[in-house]
Enzyme design. Structure first.
Site, mmCIF file in Angstrom:
data_model
loop_
_atom_site.group_PDB
_atom_site.id
_atom_site.type_symbol
_atom_site.label_atom_id
_atom_site.label_comp_id
_atom_site.label_asym_id
_atom_site.label_seq_id
_atom_site.Cartn_x
_atom_site.Cartn_y
_atom_site.Cartn_z
ATOM 1 N N ASP A 54 0.836 -1.195 0.000
ATOM 2 C CA ASP A 54 0.000 0.000 0.000
ATOM 3 C C ASP A 54 0.873 1.248 0.000
ATOM 4 O O ASP A 54 1.548 1.554 0.995
ATOM 5 C CB ASP A 54 -0.913 -0.016 1.226
ATOM 6 C CG ASP A 54 -1.938 1.105 1.206
ATOM 7 O OD1 ASP A 54 -1.947 1.907 0.237
ATOM 8 O OD2 ASP A 54 -2.727 1.188 2.167
ATOM 9 N N TYR A 144 -0.329 18.888 -4.013
ATOM 10 C CA TYR A 144 0.048 17.996 -5.112
ATOM 11 C C TYR A 144 1.349 18.465 -5.753
ATOM 12 O O TYR A 144 2.270 17.672 -5.991
ATOM 13 C CB TYR A 144 -1.076 17.948 -6.148
ATOM 14 C CG TYR A 144 -0.784 17.054 -7.328
ATOM 15 C CD1 TYR A 144 -0.875 15.672 -7.213
ATOM 16 C CD2 TYR A 144 -0.406 17.589 -8.564
ATOM 17 C CE1 TYR A 144 -0.607 14.840 -8.295
ATOM 18 C CE2 TYR A 144 -0.141 16.766 -9.649
ATOM 19 C CZ TYR A 144 -0.244 15.392 -9.507
ATOM 20 O OH TYR A 144 0.031 14.579 -10.593
ATOM 21 N N ALA A 146 3.675 20.310 -4.465
ATOM 22 C CA ALA A 146 4.785 20.112 -3.530
ATOM 23 C C ALA A 146 5.288 18.671 -3.577
ATOM 24 O O ALA A 146 6.502 18.415 -3.565
ATOM 25 C CB ALA A 146 4.345 20.480 -2.115
ATOM 26 N N LYS A 148 5.097 16.671 -6.088
ATOM 27 C CA LYS A 148 5.744 16.435 -7.376
ATOM 28 C C LYS A 148 7.059 17.205 -7.517
ATOM 29 O O LYS A 148 7.997 16.725 -8.165
ATOM 30 C CB LYS A 148 4.777 16.781 -8.516
ATOM 31 C CG LYS A 148 3.586 15.846 -8.618
ATOM 32 C CD LYS A 148 4.030 14.418 -8.917
ATOM 33 C CE LYS A 148 2.853 13.506 -9.243
ATOM 34 N NZ LYS A 148 3.303 12.151 -9.643
#
Length: 229
Positions: A54, A144, A146, A148
């Site tokens: 996971d 998001y 940050a 990436k």
């Protein structure tokens, strides 16, 4: 026969890439979040192997993989999986920051760490499917983007560290691509989703294949894929 370990192979770019690799006779192993999801993905990708781990809980990946049979050889580790939750900094709770950082950044770092011994033996390749948001952040995209931007830093550091072991590291930065994630983005933005306006996942898969197949005298470090005119 090359062996590839993929995350995010259940849909979108990952599924397109997995099919292309299988069709040409490569061996693929897909990482799924649980046993049920592993069965679903295996049913859509006949011939694919599966592992369960996971990404939302990267601290448990080592334990989860230790309970399963891992391949003796991996030629490429391709990180495609990701999640997105939009919102202004003023409204985005810590839980959504933590979830996106876990799946989009910490899990790729941990999975890469765990696979490095076999990747070193094969002088393999790590591909991070990043995002245009990994280069430019816009309003509403803070968490998001940050995650990436962090993924770019991870790739750049890994490339420098593992060059002595012959490992190639590639970051791919797709613009908006017609995937289930893009449909979710439009739902969050409150706009109509028109997939024909965006990049076909097959086009991004073609880009990844080009990086994987490049002769060893060259290296694609960073490539941006934008929607056509």
């Amino acid at each position: 026969m090359a062996v590839h370990l993929l995350t995010g192979a259940g849909s979108g770019i990952g599924a397109a890439l997995a099919r292309r690799l299988l069709d040409r006779g490569d061996e693929i192993i897909v990482l799924a979040r649980d046993v049920g999801r592993a069965r679903e993905i295996a049913a859509t990708l006949p011939g694919a192997g599966t592992l369960v781990g996971d990404l939302a809980n990267p601290g448990r990946l080592s334990w989860a993989l230790s309970k399963q049979h891992l391949p003796d050889r991996i030629d490429a580790l391709v990180h495609v999986a990701g999640i997105v939750d939009l919102g202004p900094v003023a409204d985005l709770p810590a839980t959504l920051w933590e979830q996106q950082l876990a799946v989009n950044l910490v899990a790729p770092a941990e999975l890469t760490r765990l696979m490095l011994p076999v990747l070193r033996v094969s002088r393999g390749q790590v591909v991070f499917v990043n995002s245009g948001a990994g280069l430019h952040a816009h309003a509403g995209w803070s968490a998001y983007a940050a995650s990436k931007h962090g993924l770019k830093a991870l790739a750049d550091s890994l490339r420098a560290e593992e060059a002595e072991h012959g490992i190639r590291v590639t970051s791919v930065y797709p613009g908006r691509t017609a995937t289930p994630m893009q449909a979710r983005v439009h739902q969050q933005e409150g706009t109509e989703y028109e997939p024909e306006r965006f990049i076909d996942p097959e086009s991004v898969a073609t880009t990844i294949l080009a990086a994987l197949d490049l002769p060893r005298d060259a290296d694609i470090t960073d490539v941006t894929v934008r929607p056509g005119a």
